[in-house]
Design a protein around this motif. Sequence first.
Motif, short mmCIF file in Angstrom:
data_model
loop_
_atom_site.label_atom_id
_atom_site.label_comp_id
_atom_site.label_asym_id
_atom_site.label_seq_id
_atom_site.Cartn_x
_atom_site.Cartn_y
_atom_site.Cartn_z
N CYS A 49 -6.68 94.44 61.04
CA CYS A 49 -5.47 94.93 61.70
C CYS A 49 -5.33 96.45 61.55
O CYS A 49 -4.95 97.15 62.50
CB CYS A 49 -4.25 94.22 61.14
SG CYS A 49 -4.21 92.46 61.56
N LYS A 50 -5.64 96.94 60.38
CA LYS A 50 -5.57 98.39 60.13
C LYS A 50 -6.55 99.13 61.03
O LYS A 50 -6.20 100.15 61.64
CB LYS A 50 -5.87 98.66 58.65
CG LYS A 50 -5.87 100.12 58.29
CD LYS A 50 -4.50 100.71 58.30
CE LYS A 50 -4.54 102.12 57.76
NZ LYS A 50 -3.27 102.79 57.91
N GLY A 53 -5.26 99.01 64.63
CA GLY A 53 -4.12 99.91 64.78
C GLY A 53 -4.54 101.36 64.83
O GLY A 53 -4.04 102.13 65.65
N ARG A 64 -5.12 96.91 71.72
CA ARG A 64 -3.67 96.71 71.74
C ARG A 64 -3.29 95.23 71.82
O ARG A 64 -2.43 94.76 71.08
CB ARG A 64 -3.02 97.48 72.87
CG ARG A 64 -1.50 97.34 72.87
CD ARG A 64 -0.82 98.21 73.89
NE ARG A 64 -0.91 99.63 73.61
CZ ARG A 64 -0.26 100.27 72.64
NH1 ARG A 64 0.51 99.62 71.82
NH2 ARG A 64 -0.38 101.56 72.48
N LEU A 67 -3.71 93.24 68.59
CA LEU A 67 -2.80 93.58 67.49
C LEU A 67 -1.64 92.59 67.35
O LEU A 67 -1.06 92.48 66.28
CB LEU A 67 -2.24 95.00 67.67
CG LEU A 67 -3.12 96.12 67.18
CD1 LEU A 67 -2.53 97.46 67.59
CD2 LEU A 67 -3.30 96.06 65.69
N CYS A 70 -1.62 90.40 64.44
CA CYS A 70 -1.48 91.05 63.14
C CYS A 70 -0.05 91.05 62.63
O CYS A 70 0.18 91.43 61.49
CB CYS A 70 -1.97 92.49 63.22
SG CYS A 70 -3.73 92.62 63.51
#
Length: 73
Positions: A49-50, A53, A64, A67, A70
Amino acid sequence: MNESGHKADQCVGLAIAGLAASLLPGALAALVELKLSDNAQFRHLPGACKLMGTAVVSGDQTWRSRLSGCRGS
């Protein structure tokens, strides 16, 4: 290993992943998929997720939609 050592390892891992992704075409996608895999050794949803992002903030909008998975991790 204590909690602070584990956090430091995660930070170093993300830094290396970011560097590799910036230098190698397709590296970001490979790293994210690895972190999302079912393999217990490599699976790390917060790391994936990091990375996604960071990619979106950097202008790569292809991540996008992914995400949304997440939220809450």
